[in-house]
Scaffold this motif. Structure first.
Motif, PDB file in Angstrom:
ATOM      1  N   MET A 329       0.809  -1.242  -0.040  1.00  0.00           N
ATOM      2  CA  MET A 329      -0.018   0.060  -0.009  1.00  0.00           C
ATOM      3  C   MET A 329       0.810   1.112  -0.044  1.00  0.00           C
ATOM      4  O   MET A 329       1.972   1.447   0.654  1.00  0.00           O
ATOM      5  N   HIS A 330       0.203   2.180  -0.699  1.00  0.00           N
ATOM      6  CA  HIS A 330       1.270   3.604  -0.903  1.00  0.00           C
ATOM      7  C   HIS A 330       0.891   4.376   0.368  1.00  0.00           C
ATOM      8  O   HIS A 330      -0.068   4.131   0.972  1.00  0.00           O
ATOM      9  N   VAL A 331       1.946   5.366   0.698  1.00  0.00           N
ATOM     10  CA  VAL A 331       1.891   6.263   1.663  1.00  0.00           C
ATOM     11  C   VAL A 331       0.761   7.326   1.167  1.00  0.00           C
ATOM     12  O   VAL A 331       1.046   8.019   0.090  1.00  0.00           O
ATOM     13  N   PRO A 332      -0.318   7.612   1.756  1.00  0.00           N
ATOM     14  CA  PRO A 332      -1.296   8.879   1.345  1.00  0.00           C
ATOM     15  C   PRO A 332      -0.704  10.072   1.439  1.00  0.00           C
ATOM     16  O   PRO A 332       0.202  10.308   2.317  1.00  0.00           O
ATOM     17  N   GLY A 333      -1.116  11.035   0.623  1.00  0.00           N
ATOM     18  CA  GLY A 333      -0.745  12.498   0.771  1.00  0.00           C
ATOM     19  C   GLY A 333       0.400  12.894  -0.058  1.00  0.00           C
ATOM     20  O   GLY A 333       0.661  13.956  -0.029  1.00  0.00           O
ATOM     21  N   LEU A 334       1.133  11.960  -0.769  1.00  0.00           N
ATOM     22  CA  LEU A 334       2.182  12.268  -1.533  1.00  0.00           C
ATOM     23  C   LEU A 334       1.761  12.032  -3.034  1.00  0.00           C
ATOM     24  O   LEU A 334       1.592  11.032  -3.324  1.00  0.00           O
ATOM     25  N   LYS A 335       1.593  12.977  -3.882  1.00  0.00           N
ATOM     26  CA  LYS A 335       1.212  13.173  -5.085  1.00  0.00           C
ATOM     27  C   LYS A 335       1.684  14.242  -5.895  1.00  0.00           C
ATOM     28  O   LYS A 335       1.987  15.158  -5.280  1.00  0.00           O
ATOM     29  N   GLY A 336       1.407  14.097  -7.070  1.00  0.00           N
ATOM     30  CA  GLY A 336       1.778  15.240  -8.065  1.00  0.00           C
ATOM     31  C   GLY A 336       3.257  15.480  -8.607  1.00  0.00           C
ATOM     32  O   GLY A 336       3.761  14.309  -8.182  1.00  0.00           O
ATOM     33  N   GLU A 337       3.764  16.198  -9.137  1.00  0.00           N
ATOM     34  CA  GLU A 337       4.821  16.156  -9.818  1.00  0.00           C
ATOM     35  C   GLU A 337       5.994  16.752  -8.621  1.00  0.00           C
ATOM     36  O   GLU A 337       5.720  17.554  -7.861  1.00  0.00           O
ATOM     37  N   LEU A 338       7.004  16.240  -8.834  1.00  0.00           N
ATOM     38  CA  LEU A 338       8.121  16.380  -7.981  1.00  0.00           C
ATOM     39  C   LEU A 338       9.091  17.510  -8.908  1.00  0.00           C
ATOM     40  O   LEU A 338       9.706  17.078 -10.102  1.00  0.00           O
ATOM     41  N   LYS A 339       9.211  18.785  -8.255  1.00  0.00           N
ATOM     42  CA  LYS A 339      10.024  19.769  -8.950  1.00  0.00           C
ATOM     43  C   LYS A 339      11.433  19.923  -8.293  1.00  0.00           C
ATOM     44  O   LYS A 339      11.630  20.104  -6.977  1.00  0.00           O
ATOM     45  N   LEU A 340      12.436  19.554  -8.970  1.00  0.00           N
ATOM     46  CA  LEU A 340      13.761  19.599  -8.653  1.00  0.00           C
ATOM     47  C   LEU A 340      14.603  20.761  -8.727  1.00  0.00           C
ATOM     48  O   LEU A 340      14.272  21.405  -9.650  1.00  0.00           O
TER      49      LEU A 340
END
Length: 340
Positions: A329-340
């Protein structure tokens, strides 16, 4: 046991009541008073309850292997004829001894494969026992020892066999017997088998629509048939004492039998006798390593945990039923683009 009814999941729906075709595998191998002392009693109890039982097992101890397959291996079966209950007098043969059996499989050879519990589950579902009709349920176990908390469960070959069946869209139960001493009383084993069969039948008639598989832990204690059965969650825990391996000299342990070593580790697991040990050496040296996990980490995490988890339930002498999904199961709350 009072559990609210649930709708059946949309896969492999067996009859709600009556006789089932149950595929049994494990990670402990064929019956042995030393390394696999429970499976024969369990199979006989299933058959006595009227179920058709097909058995396919690793040909030897395959604990701590999770849901592995041996890539590129040619899997070769042999055929096992059980002997007397709690006696090491079963026989293994290169070819099947019996080509026909009764409807419950009581006179049928058990299949042994030189591979893993997950592979055994696959072969049992799709390549053996086809003349006996579809498999309604896969039971992996009863494991020789508990499979509670994440540290045990993530590596468990017992849960791995059930997980393989679940990803093949079959209902599956991982069954483990938690022992507290080396005195494996046949009467206590028989009671645990009766309790297990009763619980399996209940779960099959009351399967939650969100469950892919259940991990069930039954304590091997007197009066287990009168103990409570609890829904639990898997306790999240971690190794806290450092490495699970001990350094040894390169020429040490060469002649040690792996199955005997695994037995020592298993007994430490169940009796909380794991010892922290580390051979401290400086610099690069040629050396070997032996697996010596400190199971006191597990027991300490259980002792300090809140009620409701699988480790707590077994500690309290209760039967633990942990509903699982066949995924990480994934950890909730982490979503969208990762901007480096």
């Amino acid at each position: 046991m009072t559990l609210r009814p649930r709708a059946s999941p949309p896969f492999s729906i067996p009859p709600a009541t009556g006789t089932m075709h149950i595929l049994v595998t494990n990670d402990d191998g064929p019956p042995s008073t030393q390394s696999s002392p429970y499976i024969h009693s369990f199979v006989k109890t299933l058959q006595a309850a009227g179920h058709a039982v097909s058995v396919i097992l690793p040909h030897q101890q395959r604990s701590w292997i999770a849901k592995a397959h041996f890539a590129a291996q040619v899997v070769k079966p042999t055929y096992f004829r059980p002997g007397r209950l709690h006696q090491d007098d079963g026989t293994t043969h290169a070819k099947p001894l019996q080509t026909q059996s009764g409807s419950d499989g009581a006179d049928e050879d058990w299949v042994l494969v030189d591979s893993t519990p997950a592979t055994a589950a696959q072969l049992g579902l799709f390549h053996f026992f086809q003349d006996r009709g579809p498999v309604d349920l896969v039971v992996s176990g009863p494991n020789y020892g508990r499979n509670t908390t994440s540290l045990f469960s993530l590596s468990s070959g017992t849960i791995g066999g059930a997980m393989e069946a679940a990803v093949c869209r079959k209902r599956a139960i991982a069954l483990s017997y938690a022992f507290f001493s080396r005195n494996h009383d046949p009467d206590i084993i028989a009671a645990a088998s009766r309790m297990s069969v009763k619980l399996i039948e209940h779960l099959m008639n009351d399967w939650d629509d969100g469950v892919d598989l259940y991990s069930v832990n039954v304590p091997l204690i007197e009066g287990i048939e009168g103990k409570k059965v609890m829904y639990t969650h898997a306790l999240q825990n971690y190794w806290a004492s450092g490495s699970s391996f001990t350094e040894i000299e390169a020429d040490d342990g060469e002649d040690e039998d792996p199955e005997e070593k695994e037995m020592v580790i298993r007994e430490q697991q169940e009796t909380n006798q794991g010892e922290e040990s580390s051979a401290k050496k400086r610099g690069h040296q040629h050396r070997h390593f032996t697996w010596t996990p400190n199971f006191s980490d597990v027991y300490q995490s259980v002792e300090t945990s809140e009620p409701g988890n699988d480790g707590w339930a077994v500690k309290e002498g209760l039967v633990s039923v942990t509903p699982l999904k066949a995924n990480f199961m994934h950890v909730p709350g982490l979503k969208g683009e990762l901007k480096l």
